[in-house]
Write a protein that holds these residues in place. Structure first.
Motif, short mmCIF file in Angstrom:
data_model
loop_
_atom_site.label_atom_id
_atom_site.label_comp_id
_atom_site.label_asym_id
_atom_site.label_seq_id
_atom_site.Cartn_x
_atom_site.Cartn_y
_atom_site.Cartn_z
N VAL A 1 0.72 -1.11 -0.08
CA VAL A 1 0.12 -0.07 0.16
C VAL A 1 0.89 1.24 0.05
N LEU A 2 2.09 1.13 0.55
CA LEU A 2 3.02 2.40 0.36
C LEU A 2 3.64 2.67 -0.92
N GLU A 3 3.55 1.64 -1.52
CA GLU A 3 4.05 1.92 -3.17
C GLU A 3 5.37 2.41 -3.18
N PRO A 4 6.27 1.68 -2.47
CA PRO A 4 7.85 2.14 -2.53
C PRO A 4 8.31 1.79 -3.85
N ALA A 5 9.38 2.67 -4.45
CA ALA A 5 10.13 2.42 -5.60
C ALA A 5 11.07 1.55 -5.52
N ILE A 6 11.75 1.37 -4.32
CA ILE A 6 12.81 0.65 -3.92
C ILE A 6 12.52 0.03 -2.44
N VAL A 7 12.81 -1.32 -2.14
CA VAL A 7 12.99 -1.67 -0.76
C VAL A 7 14.05 -2.65 -0.64
N THR A 8 14.91 -2.54 0.50
CA THR A 8 15.95 -3.23 0.72
C THR A 8 15.62 -4.77 1.72
N VAL A 9 16.32 -5.67 1.29
CA VAL A 9 16.44 -6.87 2.34
C VAL A 9 17.95 -7.23 2.35
N HIS A 10 18.02 -8.02 3.24
CA HIS A 10 19.49 -8.27 3.45
C HIS A 10 19.86 -9.46 2.81
N ALA A 11 20.97 -9.39 2.00
CA ALA A 11 21.30 -10.55 0.73
C ALA A 11 21.83 -11.80 1.78
N SER A 12 22.28 -11.50 3.07
CA SER A 12 22.83 -12.52 3.87
C SER A 12 21.63 -13.42 4.38
N GLY A 13 20.41 -13.06 4.17
CA GLY A 13 19.10 -13.83 4.54
C GLY A 13 19.29 -14.94 3.63
N GLY A 14 19.88 -15.08 2.75
CA GLY A 14 19.76 -16.27 1.76
C GLY A 14 18.95 -16.43 0.58
N ARG A 15 19.10 -17.15 -0.03
CA ARG A 15 18.64 -17.13 -1.43
C ARG A 15 17.12 -17.38 -1.17
N ALA A 16 16.53 -18.17 -0.59
CA ALA A 16 15.32 -18.53 -0.51
C ALA A 16 14.61 -17.17 0.01
N MET A 17 14.91 -16.53 1.09
CA MET A 17 14.40 -15.55 1.51
C MET A 17 14.46 -14.30 0.37
N MET A 18 15.37 -13.97 -0.44
CA MET A 18 15.19 -13.27 -1.40
C MET A 18 14.45 -13.42 -2.58
N GLU A 19 14.29 -14.69 -2.78
CA GLU A 19 13.30 -15.12 -4.00
C GLU A 19 11.82 -14.65 -3.46
N ASP A 20 11.58 -15.26 -2.02
CA ASP A 20 10.16 -14.86 -1.56
C ASP A 20 10.02 -13.27 -1.68
N ALA A 21 10.95 -12.57 -1.05
CA ALA A 21 10.93 -11.25 -1.27
C ALA A 21 10.76 -10.62 -2.41
N LYS A 22 11.24 -11.00 -3.42
CA LYS A 22 11.14 -10.43 -4.95
C LYS A 22 9.68 -10.92 -5.30
N ALA A 23 9.15 -12.24 -4.93
CA ALA A 23 7.96 -12.63 -5.58
C ALA A 23 6.67 -11.70 -4.83
N ALA A 24 6.98 -11.52 -3.64
CA ALA A 24 5.78 -10.80 -2.79
C ALA A 24 5.85 -9.17 -2.94
N ALA A 25 6.80 -8.69 -3.67
CA ALA A 25 6.88 -7.18 -3.74
C ALA A 25 5.76 -6.71 -4.86
N GLY A 26 5.77 -5.45 -4.55
CA GLY A 26 4.68 -5.04 -5.74
C GLY A 26 5.36 -5.00 -7.22
N GLU A 27 4.56 -4.59 -8.02
CA GLU A 27 4.93 -4.84 -9.60
C GLU A 27 6.03 -3.68 -9.87
N HIS A 28 5.88 -2.47 -9.34
CA HIS A 28 6.74 -1.43 -9.82
C HIS A 28 7.89 -1.30 -8.60
N THR A 29 7.94 -2.22 -7.68
CA THR A 29 8.89 -2.16 -6.76
C THR A 29 10.23 -3.09 -6.89
N ARG A 30 11.33 -2.09 -6.73
CA ARG A 30 12.56 -2.72 -7.11
C ARG A 30 13.10 -3.31 -5.58
#
Length: 224
Positions: free
Chosen positions: A78-107
């Motif tokens: 709902v906040l429609e951020p252009a960019i959001v950060t996650v910690h890469a050290s959280g691992g591949r699965a976490m990053m994959e799920d983060a990207k899959a759950a992100a808004g269409e226009h969010t990097r």
């Protein structure tokens, strides 16, 4: 991106942050709001800052189990951020799920090694090798996970850009020539970072704590 500068605004008073962003908005490309701002002002603060009319970089550095991070990403749609950060050290699965759950226009970009850390700091946490090597390892992992890019210091961005040609690279910890580094250990100038492949230049105190923030923003813009 016509102006790559994102102003880091972690001011304790929401009105002060809004007024400062309004003063310099013609000379920056976006606003970075971090954990301090989000904890102090929440979603209301993000919506208030969005009214300035600039893209919002929500720097939350999410780091948890994959399901929790995915749900957090969904919660900020709902906040429609252009960019959001996650910690890469959280691992591949976490990053994959983060990207899959992100808004269409969010990097979604992965934080590699904080600019407040150096080789000695990493060694004390059990990480072998240099900060440069660690950044490259995590950049490769973030790319494999399907993220849009990473966050790294200006000292590593050229190497990462050479490795990941179409990546989106956020560089914090920047200091104009002749200014103090403060608590940042791996700093370069905004111009150097841009020349080396940075997509976004995160600049905070050199503008927000300047005697004349508008003049400081203009001076930085003139070097790019």
């Amino acid at each position: 991106m016509s102006n790559p500068v994102y102003l880091a605004l972690d001011l304790p008073q929401l009105r002060d942050a809004q007024e400062l962003a309004g003063k310099v908005k013609a000379h920056i490309g976006g606003i970075k709001l971090g954990l301090e701002f989000f904890c102090a002002h929440g979603a209301h603060g993000i919506h208030t800052m969005a009214s300035v009319g600039l893209p919002i970089f929500l720097d939350l550095k999410l780091h948890d189990i994959p399901n929790t991070v995915a749900r957090a990403m969904q919660a900020i749609h709902v906040l429609e951020p252009a960019i959001v950060t996650v910690h890469a050290s959280g691992g591949r699965a976490m990053m994959e799920d983060a990207k899959a759950a992100a808004g269409e226009h969010t990097r979604v970009v992965g934080v590699t090694t904080l600019t407040s850390l150096d080789d000695r700091d990493l060694e004390r946490t059990g990480v072998s090798g240099s900060t440069h090597d660690q950044v490259l390892r995590l950049a490769e992992l973030a790319q494999a996970a399907g993220l849009d890019g990473i966050v790294c210091s200006g000292q590593e961005v050229k190497s990462v850009h050479d490795q990941w040609h179409d990546g989106f690279f956020v560089v914090p910890g920047l200091r104009p020539a002749g200014t103090a580094s403060g608590d940042q250990k791996r700093v370069v100038t905004p111009r150097q970072a841009r020349d080396d492949g940075a997509s976004v230049l995160v600049i905070g105190r050199p503008i927000s704590r300047a005697e004349n923030p508008l003049a400081a923003a203009l001076e930085i813009e003139s070097t790019l």
